[in-house]
Design a protein around this motif. Structure first.
Motif, PDB file in Angstrom:
ATOM      1  N   ILE A  32     -53.275 -67.492  22.170  1.00 58.25           N
ATOM      2  CA  ILE A  32     -52.450 -68.127  21.133  1.00 58.25           C
ATOM      3  C   ILE A  32     -51.762 -69.367  21.695  1.00 58.25           C
ATOM      4  CG2 ILE A  32     -50.398 -67.826  19.678  1.00 58.25           C
ATOM      5  CD1 ILE A  32     -51.201 -64.913  19.281  1.00 58.25           C
ATOM      6  N   LYS A  33     -51.267 -69.279  22.931  1.00 55.01           N
ATOM      7  CA  LYS A  33     -50.601 -70.431  23.546  1.00 55.01           C
ATOM      8  C   LYS A  33     -51.582 -71.598  23.687  1.00 55.01           C
ATOM      9  CE  LYS A  33     -47.473 -72.753  25.974  1.00 55.01           C
ATOM     10  NZ  LYS A  33     -46.547 -72.240  26.969  1.00 55.01           N
ATOM     11  N   GLU A  34     -52.799 -71.323  24.090  1.00 56.55           N
ATOM     12  CA  GLU A  34     -53.797 -72.381  24.213  1.00 56.55           C
ATOM     13  C   GLU A  34     -54.046 -73.053  22.868  1.00 56.55           C
ATOM     14  OE1 GLU A  34     -58.530 -73.014  25.428  1.00 56.55           O
ATOM     15  OE2 GLU A  34     -57.579 -71.040  25.628  1.00 56.55           O
ATOM     16  N   ARG A  35     -54.170 -72.253  21.832  1.00 56.42           N
ATOM     17  CA  ARG A  35     -54.427 -72.807  20.498  1.00 56.42           C
ATOM     18  C   ARG A  35     -53.266 -73.665  20.024  1.00 56.42           C
ATOM     19  NH1 ARG A  35     -57.173 -67.667  17.191  1.00 56.42           N
ATOM     20  NH2 ARG A  35     -59.167 -67.662  18.339  1.00 56.42           N
ATOM     21  N   MET A  36     -52.028 -73.189  20.219  1.00 56.25           N
ATOM     22  CA  MET A  36     -50.882 -73.968  19.723  1.00 56.25           C
ATOM     23  C   MET A  36     -50.709 -75.259  20.506  1.00 56.25           C
ATOM     24  SD  MET A  36     -47.302 -72.166  20.994  1.00 56.25           S
ATOM     25  CE  MET A  36     -47.723 -70.518  20.462  1.00 56.25           C
ATOM     26  N   MET A  37     -51.031 -75.222  21.805  1.00 57.13           N
ATOM     27  CA  MET A  37     -50.908 -76.443  22.609  1.00 57.13           C
ATOM     28  C   MET A  37     -51.943 -77.479  22.181  1.00 57.13           C
ATOM     29  SD  MET A  37     -48.393 -76.110  24.764  1.00 57.13           S
ATOM     30  CE  MET A  37     -48.725 -77.260  26.089  1.00 57.13           C
ATOM     31  N   LYS A  38     -53.161 -77.012  21.924  1.00 53.70           N
ATOM     32  CA  LYS A  38     -54.224 -77.949  21.532  1.00 53.70           C
ATOM     33  C   LYS A  38     -53.994 -78.514  20.142  1.00 53.70           C
ATOM     34  CE  LYS A  38     -57.841 -76.197  24.587  1.00 53.70           C
ATOM     35  NZ  LYS A  38     -59.153 -75.475  24.688  1.00 53.70           N
ATOM     36  N   GLN A  39     -53.373 -77.707  19.267  1.00 56.95           N
ATOM     37  CA  GLN A  39     -53.113 -78.182  17.904  1.00 56.95           C
ATOM     38  C   GLN A  39     -51.762 -78.878  17.796  1.00 56.95           C
ATOM     39  OE1 GLN A  39     -53.954 -75.190  14.857  1.00 56.95           O
ATOM     40  NE2 GLN A  39     -55.552 -74.284  16.145  1.00 56.95           N
ATOM     41  N   GLY A  40     -50.889 -78.682  18.770  1.00 55.57           N
ATOM     42  CA  GLY A  40     -49.619 -79.402  18.807  1.00 55.57           C
ATOM     43  C   GLY A  40     -48.624 -78.988  17.753  1.00 55.57           C
ATOM     44  N   THR A  41     -48.640 -77.719  17.339  1.00 54.06           N
ATOM     45  CA  THR A  41     -47.765 -77.308  16.246  1.00 54.06           C
ATOM     46  C   THR A  41     -46.385 -76.859  16.717  1.00 54.06           C
ATOM     47  OG1 THR A  41     -48.759 -75.106  16.361  1.00 54.06           O
ATOM     48  CG2 THR A  41     -49.657 -76.641  14.735  1.00 54.06           C
ATOM     49  N   MET A  42     -46.313 -76.282  17.909  1.00 53.82           N
ATOM     50  CA  MET A  42     -45.039 -75.821  18.462  1.00 53.82           C
ATOM     51  C   MET A  42     -45.284 -75.447  19.920  1.00 53.82           C
ATOM     52  SD  MET A  42     -44.627 -72.069  16.686  1.00 53.82           S
ATOM     53  CE  MET A  42     -45.733 -70.709  17.084  1.00 53.82           C
ATOM     54  N   MET A  43     -44.247 -74.952  20.590  1.00 55.27           N
ATOM     55  CA  MET A  43     -44.409 -74.597  21.993  1.00 55.27           C
ATOM     56  C   MET A  43     -43.522 -73.405  22.309  1.00 55.27           C
ATOM     57  SD  MET A  43     -44.381 -77.232  25.188  1.00 55.27           S
ATOM     58  CE  MET A  43     -44.936 -76.738  26.814  1.00 55.27           C
ATOM     59  N   VAL A  44     -44.128 -72.360  22.887  1.00 61.05           N
ATOM     60  CA  VAL A  44     -43.390 -71.156  23.268  1.00 61.05           C
ATOM     61  C   VAL A  44     -44.065 -70.573  24.493  1.00 61.05           C
ATOM     62  CG1 VAL A  44     -44.717 -69.668  21.708  1.00 61.05           C
ATOM     63  CG2 VAL A  44     -42.486 -68.919  22.492  1.00 61.05           C
ATOM     64  N   GLY A  45     -43.288 -69.968  25.389  1.00 56.66           N
ATOM     65  CA  GLY A  45     -43.835 -69.466  26.631  1.00 56.66           C
ATOM     66  C   GLY A  45     -44.199 -67.993  26.571  1.00 56.66           C
ATOM     67  N   TYR A  46     -44.978 -67.577  27.565  1.00 55.49           N
ATOM     68  CA  TYR A  46     -45.320 -66.163  27.707  1.00 55.49           C
ATOM     69  C   TYR A  46     -45.327 -65.816  29.192  1.00 55.49           C
ATOM     70  CZ  TYR A  46     -50.006 -67.472  29.272  1.00 55.49           C
ATOM     71  OH  TYR A  46     -51.052 -67.997  29.982  1.00 55.49           O
ATOM     72  N   GLN A  47     -45.289 -64.542  29.524  1.00 53.95           N
ATOM     73  CA  GLN A  47     -45.346 -64.085  30.899  1.00 53.95           C
ATOM     74  C   GLN A  47     -45.497 -62.571  30.939  1.00 53.95           C
ATOM     75  OE1 GLN A  47     -41.972 -65.586  29.922  1.00 53.95           O
ATOM     76  NE2 GLN A  47     -42.133 -63.616  28.905  1.00 53.95           N
ATOM     77  N   PRO A  48     -45.999 -62.047  32.064  1.00 52.75           N
ATOM     78  CA  PRO A  48     -45.914 -60.606  32.286  1.00 52.75           C
ATOM     79  C   PRO A  48     -44.568 -60.292  32.944  1.00 52.75           C
ATOM     80  CG  PRO A  48     -47.156 -61.602  34.057  1.00 52.75           C
ATOM     81  CD  PRO A  48     -46.749 -62.727  33.114  1.00 52.75           C
ATOM     82  N   LEU A  49     -44.218 -59.016  33.023  1.00 53.33           N
ATOM     83  CA  LEU A  49     -42.984 -58.612  33.699  1.00 53.33           C
ATOM     84  C   LEU A  49     -43.163 -57.192  34.217  1.00 53.33           C
ATOM     85  CD1 LEU A  49     -40.005 -59.347  34.388  1.00 53.33           C
ATOM     86  CD2 LEU A  49     -39.356 -58.206  32.258  1.00 53.33           C
ATOM     87  N   GLY A  50     -43.207 -57.055  35.534  1.00 43.20           N
ATOM     88  CA  GLY A  50     -43.436 -55.743  36.110  1.00 43.20           C
ATOM     89  C   GLY A  50     -44.773 -55.194  35.649  1.00 43.20           C
ATOM     90  N   ASN A  51     -44.750 -54.005  35.053  1.00 48.57           N
ATOM     91  CA  ASN A  51     -45.988 -53.400  34.557  1.00 48.57           C
ATOM     92  C   ASN A  51     -46.266 -53.742  33.099  1.00 48.57           C
ATOM     93  OD1 ASN A  51     -43.998 -51.935  33.320  1.00 48.57           O
ATOM     94  ND2 ASN A  51     -44.714 -49.921  33.989  1.00 48.57           N
TER      95      ASN A  51
END
Length: 472
Positions: free
Chosen positions: A420-439
């Motif tokens: 989803i992040k890749e799609r939003m970056m390529k389309q330029g609609t918005m920007m939000v981060g993601y990450q894992p955390l522990g398990n």
């Protein structure tokens, strides 16, 4: 011959003319300012906003756009921006009173105001180039207070020192330990609860264990507003442990410190007044603009200067005609230092403490709205109820709903947020981060605090996540 060339009439005439044409330069600055206002600040007609949005999102990721949810900085305050223009234009250096008399006094006044919000009637402080540097300063000060000989003799002869923090603290704690020669292996990680808050009982046990193994505990670095979950460590209970073991208590409130302006939410930092030092970044939640980071100290013994001073005689002469204590440059490990206090001073004067409190409170209102809307939609799954303005969640596409028991469920879910992040970056609609955390596999972390954000932006955010991810 060089001398013949220098004495040519044309070159002599050049000496009577300025090297830079200030008239042309002034025109350039005026035009540049207009472009900045129009293109970066995105104020004006819908057409301007649309052009700015499309161009900046495609080319440079405009953090002033209300749909920039990616980091802990966003938006812009125009009073602070005016201060930034002014300091860049003046191009002064904040190390001696004779060079920057007004700004030296202004920094002292702004730091005093911030300390009062922490709960200290006196103390010290300095503006640093970022919260990481503030955290490293605190480590250096704590070590110097315990072993002042380290300044002249170095690490030779020092015992093995130990720092205590949590696995959800900022990575600058380990970076600082490496930089100062303490060693990352000597940063002891204290357990956290389900919300990411340090457990004081485990802290006490880890300190006792460290002592039994021959180390010398000297600092606890707790966090007010962790980077990922926005958790606030229980400062009062941690202070009890620090008092018991006589350790320096540092609070990394780079992200969460601004709750101190809010009567409604300042309880999250209850006990901050018992700390020895607090790091606070007004360039985050208060949108003072990068960079604006303060290190606040309870100390009244001039520890900051004693620890860092080199007494350079070409700068810090002791027989000046004014109070040489106003030459604050020796408090810093830097020489040249930007004037970061003006942007905050102007903004604070313009909107007042009540205006800054309103920004904090409004952010919490937006977060409540966003969470309520998420709960009404299929596919949005919160990690937990947010404590601050970090909203962490998984988006579960229709193809994965009800498949939680499948052996490959976690692996498939981990790929959703990056796609989803890749799609939003390529389309330029918005920007939000993601990450894992522990398990926990990849999840989104939406940061909601920009004063430019409205409920329609939050609705757009939810709709866009669904649009970009429903077919996965």
């Amino acid at each position: 011959c060089i001398y013949e060339h220098v004495l040519e009439p044309a070159n002599l005439r050049d000496l009577n003319e300025p090297l830079i044409d200030h008239a042309e330069g002034q025109l350039f600055l005026t035009q540049a300012f207009n472009i900045i206002v129009e293109e970066v600040l995105c104020k004006g007609t819908d057409v301007k906003q649309k052009v700015c949005h499309e161009k900046e999102e495609r080319d440079n990721k405009n953090s002033c756009h209300p749909r920039f949810f990616n980091q802990q900085f966003a938006g812009v305050d125009y009073h602070a921006l005016a201060g930034r223009f002014l300091t860049e234009t003046l191009n002064t250096n904040l190390f001696t009173y004779e060079v920057a008399p007004v700004f030296v006094l202004m920094e002292m006044e702004v730091l005093r105001g911030l300390r009062q919000l922490v709960g200290w009637t006196e103390g010290d402080g300095i503006f640093c180039p970022g919260g990481s540097t503030s955290n490293i300063y605190a480590m250096n000060l704590a070590r110097y207070q315990l072993f002042p000989e380290v300044k002249s003799q170095g690490l030779y002869g020092l015992p093995r020192l130990a720092i205590f923090s949590s696995p959800e603290s900022h990575y600058s704690v380990k970076k600082g330990a490496a930089l100062l020669g303490i060693g990352t292996d000597n940063v002891i990680m204290v357990k956290v609860d389900d919300g990411g808050r340090m457990i004081p009982e485990d802290l006490d046990q880890k300190i006792e264990l460290s002592k039994s193994q021959g180390a010398v505990p000297f600092l606890v670095s707790c966090t007010s507003g962790t980077t990922v979950q926005g958790a606030f460590d229980p400062l009062d209970r941690i202070a009890d442990v620090c008092d018991k073991h006589k350790l320096w208590m540092h609070v990394d409130a780079a992200w969460g410190g601004s709750v101190l302006f809010s009567k409604q939410h300042r309880h999250l930092m209850k006990g901050a007044d018992r700390a020895n030092s607090v790091a606070w970044n007004p360039h985050k939640m208060l949108v003072a603009g990068l960079q604006c980071s303060a290190l606040l100290l309870k100390d009244t013994t001039n520890l900051l200067k004693r620890c860092h001073s080199a007494n350079a005689t070409y700068l810090f002469q002791q027989d000046k005609f004014y109070d040489v204590n106003l030459d604050i440059g020796d408090k810093s490990v830097q020489c040249s230092r930007k004037v970061d206090c003006l942007k905050l001073w102007l903004m604070w004067k313009a909107v007042g403490s009540s205006g800054l409190a309103e920004r904090v409170d409004k952010a919490f209102v937006h977060v409540r709205y966003l969470v309520e809307q998420m709960k009404k939609r299929d596919g949005f799954h919160l990690l937990r109820e947010p404590e601050f303005v970090n909203v962490c969640f998984w988006f579960i596409p229709p193809s994965l709903r009800g498949k939680e028991g499948n052996a490959d469920y976690q692996d498939r879910l981990a790929k959703v947020a990056p796609t989803i992040k890749e799609r939003m970056m390529k389309q330029g609609t918005m920007m939000v981060g993601y990450q894992p955390l522990g398990n926990k596999v990849n999840f989104f972390r939406v940061i909601v605090f920009s004063p430019l954000v409205s409920q329609k932006d939050l609705d757009f955010f939810l709709n866009e996540i669904e649009r970009l991810g429903d077919d996965l």
